[in-house]
Design a protein around this motif. Structure first.
Motif, short mmCIF file in Angstrom:
data_model
loop_
_atom_site.label_atom_id
_atom_site.label_comp_id
_atom_site.label_asym_id
_atom_site.label_seq_id
_atom_site.Cartn_x
_atom_site.Cartn_y
_atom_site.Cartn_z
N ALA A 123 -20.05 1.91 17.67
CA ALA A 123 -20.36 1.05 16.52
C ALA A 123 -20.98 -0.27 16.96
O ALA A 123 -21.80 -0.85 16.25
CB ALA A 123 -19.09 0.80 15.71
N LYS A 124 -20.60 -0.75 18.14
CA LYS A 124 -21.16 -2.01 18.66
C LYS A 124 -22.51 -1.80 19.33
O LYS A 124 -23.37 -2.68 19.29
CB LYS A 124 -20.20 -2.64 19.66
CG LYS A 124 -18.91 -3.14 19.05
CD LYS A 124 -17.98 -3.67 20.13
CE LYS A 124 -16.65 -4.12 19.58
NZ LYS A 124 -15.75 -4.57 20.65
N ILE A 125 -22.69 -0.65 19.98
CA ILE A 125 -23.93 -0.38 20.71
C ILE A 125 -25.07 -0.01 19.77
O ILE A 125 -26.22 -0.39 19.98
CB ILE A 125 -23.72 0.74 21.76
CG1 ILE A 125 -22.77 0.28 22.85
CG2 ILE A 125 -25.04 1.19 22.37
CD1 ILE A 125 -22.32 1.39 23.80
N LYS A 126 -24.77 0.74 18.72
CA LYS A 126 -25.81 1.24 17.81
C LYS A 126 -26.71 0.14 17.27
O LYS A 126 -27.93 0.29 17.32
CB LYS A 126 -25.14 2.02 16.67
CG LYS A 126 -26.11 2.59 15.66
CD LYS A 126 -26.37 4.03 15.89
CE LYS A 126 -27.17 4.66 14.77
NZ LYS A 126 -28.58 4.32 14.79
N PRO A 127 -26.17 -0.99 16.77
CA PRO A 127 -27.07 -2.04 16.27
C PRO A 127 -27.99 -2.60 17.37
O PRO A 127 -29.14 -2.96 17.09
CB PRO A 127 -26.12 -3.12 15.75
CG PRO A 127 -24.83 -2.42 15.51
CD PRO A 127 -24.78 -1.30 16.49
N VAL A 128 -27.49 -2.68 18.58
CA VAL A 128 -28.31 -3.17 19.70
C VAL A 128 -29.46 -2.21 19.96
O VAL A 128 -30.62 -2.63 20.11
CB VAL A 128 -27.45 -3.36 20.98
CG1 VAL A 128 -28.31 -3.70 22.18
CG2 VAL A 128 -26.37 -4.41 20.75
N ILE A 129 -29.16 -0.92 19.96
CA ILE A 129 -30.20 0.10 20.19
C ILE A 129 -31.21 0.10 19.03
O ILE A 129 -32.41 0.15 19.25
CB ILE A 129 -29.56 1.49 20.37
CG1 ILE A 129 -28.74 1.53 21.66
CG2 ILE A 129 -30.63 2.59 20.38
CD1 ILE A 129 -27.89 2.78 21.82
N ASP A 130 -30.69 0.01 17.80
CA ASP A 130 -31.59 -0.02 16.62
C ASP A 130 -32.53 -1.22 16.67
O ASP A 130 -33.73 -1.08 16.43
CB ASP A 130 -30.77 -0.05 15.33
CG ASP A 130 -30.05 1.26 15.04
OD1 ASP A 130 -30.37 2.28 15.68
OD2 ASP A 130 -29.16 1.26 14.17
N ALA A 131 -31.98 -2.38 16.99
CA ALA A 131 -32.81 -3.60 17.05
C ALA A 131 -33.86 -3.48 18.15
O ALA A 131 -35.03 -3.85 17.94
CB ALA A 131 -31.92 -4.82 17.29
N LEU A 132 -33.47 -2.95 19.30
CA LEU A 132 -34.42 -2.78 20.41
C LEU A 132 -35.52 -1.80 20.01
O LEU A 132 -36.71 -2.04 20.29
CB LEU A 132 -33.70 -2.29 21.66
CG LEU A 132 -34.56 -2.13 22.91
CD1 LEU A 132 -35.08 -3.48 23.38
CD2 LEU A 132 -33.77 -1.46 24.01
N GLY A 133 -35.15 -0.71 19.37
CA GLY A 133 -36.14 0.28 18.93
C GLY A 133 -37.15 -0.32 17.96
O GLY A 133 -38.36 -0.09 18.08
N LYS A 134 -36.68 -1.11 17.02
CA LYS A 134 -37.58 -1.75 16.06
C LYS A 134 -38.46 -2.79 16.75
O LYS A 134 -39.66 -2.86 16.50
CB LYS A 134 -36.77 -2.41 14.94
CG LYS A 134 -36.15 -1.41 14.00
CD LYS A 134 -35.27 -2.08 12.98
CE LYS A 134 -34.56 -1.01 12.13
NZ LYS A 134 -33.54 -1.58 11.27
N GLU A 135 -37.85 -3.58 17.61
CA GLU A 135 -38.59 -4.62 18.33
C GLU A 135 -39.71 -4.04 19.20
O GLU A 135 -40.80 -4.58 19.27
CB GLU A 135 -37.62 -5.41 19.20
CG GLU A 135 -38.23 -6.51 20.02
CD GLU A 135 -37.20 -7.17 20.91
OE1 GLU A 135 -37.48 -7.34 22.11
OE2 GLU A 135 -36.11 -7.51 20.41
N MET A 136 -39.41 -2.92 19.85
CA MET A 136 -40.38 -2.29 20.74
C MET A 136 -41.32 -1.35 19.99
O MET A 136 -42.22 -0.77 20.60
CB MET A 136 -39.67 -1.55 21.87
CG MET A 136 -38.89 -2.46 22.81
SD MET A 136 -38.00 -1.54 24.08
CE MET A 136 -39.36 -1.01 25.12
N GLY A 137 -41.11 -1.15 18.70
CA GLY A 137 -41.95 -0.27 17.92
C GLY A 137 -41.81 1.19 18.33
O GLY A 137 -42.79 1.93 18.38
N LEU A 138 -40.59 1.60 18.61
CA LEU A 138 -40.34 2.97 19.06
C LEU A 138 -40.13 3.91 17.88
O LEU A 138 -39.53 3.54 16.87
CB LEU A 138 -39.10 3.01 19.97
CG LEU A 138 -39.19 2.17 21.24
CD1 LEU A 138 -37.85 2.16 21.95
CD2 LEU A 138 -40.28 2.70 22.16
N ALA A 139 -40.60 5.13 18.04
CA ALA A 139 -40.39 6.15 17.03
C ALA A 139 -39.03 6.80 17.20
O ALA A 139 -38.40 7.21 16.22
CB ALA A 139 -41.48 7.22 17.10
#
Length: 179
Positions: A123-139
């Motif tokens: 639950a704590k890691i997921k938001p970090v991964i989501d934010a990184l994915g959006k920031e990096m423009g990952l699909a």
């Protein structure tokens, strides 16, 4: 019917335009590495290890009690009355059963605690991964070793970045207490 076919044709031609605007890049993450190297992951591991060590210590103590009783029965077998011998053997059997139950209960408790800790970390890691994915423009970001991938270039591995950001977002309890 002709109007329907024209609509389908326009939609088919427009689809590649919409697909091109969506992110095309992917990344992988070694979730196990995040769990073992992040501050929160290490704290959770230490907590579970302490719990397991406590349960093991109690099990050793119970086992020692059982061995002492078994040894006592063996050395005093000839000098004990049948009633006393039967009582001691019943105590020994009860101790064996108690040890088995304790081991099962301890295993269940540790498993449940591990599952709770992993869910809390997720639950704590997921938001970090989501934010990184959006920031990096990952699909997409794949779990490197559990997604069926056979090969992934180190260039698309974002594990270290996730660990760094996760540690920043979730400082160690001791570090948080010092602030």
């Amino acid at each position: 019917m002709k109007k329907f076919l024209v609509t389908i044709a326009v939609a088919a031609l427009a689809a590649p335009m919409f697909a091109q605007t969506a992110p095309q890049r992917v990344a992988v993450i070694d979730v196990q590495k995040v769990l073992t190297q992040s501050t929160a992951g290490k704290a959770a591991y230490d907590k579970l290890k302490k719990m397991q060590d406590e349960r093991m210590e109690r099990a050793k103590s119970m086992d020692e009690e059982m061995r002492k009783l078994d040894s006592e029965i063996g050395t005093k077998r000839l000098s004990l009355s049948e009633d006393k011998l039967a009582e001691m053997q019943k105590q020994l059997a009860d101790k064996r059963i108690n040890i088995q139950r304790y081991a099962q209960d301890a295993e269940r408790e540790i498993g449940e605690s591990r599952d709770r800790e992993l869910m809390a970390l997720e639950a704590k890691i997921k938001p970090v991964i989501d934010a990184l994915g959006k920031e990096m423009g990952l699909a997409a970001i794949f779990n490197k070793f559990e997604s069926g991938l056979v090969y992934a270039s180190d260039a698309i591995d974002v594990t270290e970045t996730v660990i760094k950001r996760f540690n920043e977002a979730n400082p160690a309890p001791a570090a948080a207490a010092k602030k």
